[in-house]
Design an enzyme around this catalytic site. Sequence first.
Site, short mmCIF file in Angstrom:
data_model
loop_
_atom_site.label_atom_id
_atom_site.label_comp_id
_atom_site.label_asym_id
_atom_site.label_seq_id
_atom_site.Cartn_x
_atom_site.Cartn_y
_atom_site.Cartn_z
NE ARG A 150 -21.81 10.58 0.83
CZ ARG A 150 -21.65 11.27 1.96
NH1 ARG A 150 -22.25 10.85 3.07
NH2 ARG A 150 -20.89 12.36 1.98
CE LYS A 174 -18.55 9.14 0.09
NZ LYS A 174 -17.92 9.93 -0.99
CG HIS A 252 -25.15 11.06 -6.13
ND1 HIS A 252 -24.94 10.45 -4.90
CD2 HIS A 252 -24.31 12.13 -6.16
CE1 HIS A 252 -24.00 11.11 -4.23
NE2 HIS A 252 -23.62 12.13 -4.96
NE ARG A 255 -24.95 13.19 -1.38
CZ ARG A 255 -24.74 13.36 -0.08
NH1 ARG A 255 -25.70 13.08 0.77
NH2 ARG A 255 -23.59 13.83 0.37
CG HIS A 278 -20.83 17.68 1.09
ND1 HIS A 278 -21.49 18.58 0.28
CD2 HIS A 278 -21.02 16.45 0.52
CE1 HIS A 278 -22.06 17.94 -0.72
NE2 HIS A 278 -21.79 16.65 -0.60
#
Length: 310
Positions: A150, A174, A252, A255, A278
């Site tokens: 990211r 994240k 993105h 990505r 993810h």
Amino acid sequence: MSDYRWISTFLDAQAAEMGAARNTQEAYARDLRDFADWCAGRGCGFQGATRADVEAWLIDCEAQGLAQSTRARRLSAVKQLFRFAFEEGWRDDNPAIQIKGPGRAKRLPKTLEVIEVDRLLEAARKTGRTPADKLRNTCLMELLYATGMRVTELVSLPVAAARGDPDMLLIRGKGGKERMVPLSPGARTALTAWLKQRDAMDEKSAAKTGKHSTFLFPSRGKAGHLTRHWFYTLIKDLAVSGGIAPDRVTPHTLRHAFATHLLANGADLRAIQTLLGHADIATTEIYTHVLDERLSELVHSHHPLAKARK
């Protein structure tokens, strides 16, 4: 407490207990402030808001023309706020618990062909006011495409992660979750060249300020590293230089290209999930639909019978 006090306390708890990313916190803050202002206009506030109030607010959001995904995120923020308020004993109920959201429209992510990525990388090697700028831009693009990071993960990379000519990078994603991603030969070469230049520049800066930067891509801004917005502007410039429509290229998009190209070349979906960071493989599965669509286009464009029907 005032509604704004509710929001700040909730966000502090999110950051401390769940490791909520800064971008997530900022989005929730905007959404909850909007709901607070709407409640103030109706004279109810968070303490007295009912299910009917939340539903009326969502209808108002739709009337404003807000996207389905935006409305889904707003409801998610409000649901989490009221759940937190219930757990803390601020309210005896959760007025949003049974409200069903609008869901999220499943759109196939935009991606790029390999030749287009090559043109972006070539443009990065030639773009910059100084040789140092060109080395930095090349390193940024090589790392982004090689790892599928990211953009926030990329620009905030600690320089310590790049020391020792690594075969892999440790990335903090994240929620503070860490993952390892391998580097391609091109990315390693670009990283080595930029690191040498970066260290030389950092030594000169430290001689004046007395401080060394801890980031791989330092800047004089408040964050201490390059920003997402700066990189967004850079990649648009690279698209123009590479002869690609700027509206097709975002950080993105690279990505998405990383994941799509891996899948097209036989990579396992679980491996791609791990590399992208993810939490749910359902998020990764959308790339199978991208691949299916591209294969379908390939057949319709090149199959003899398809050509004959045309």
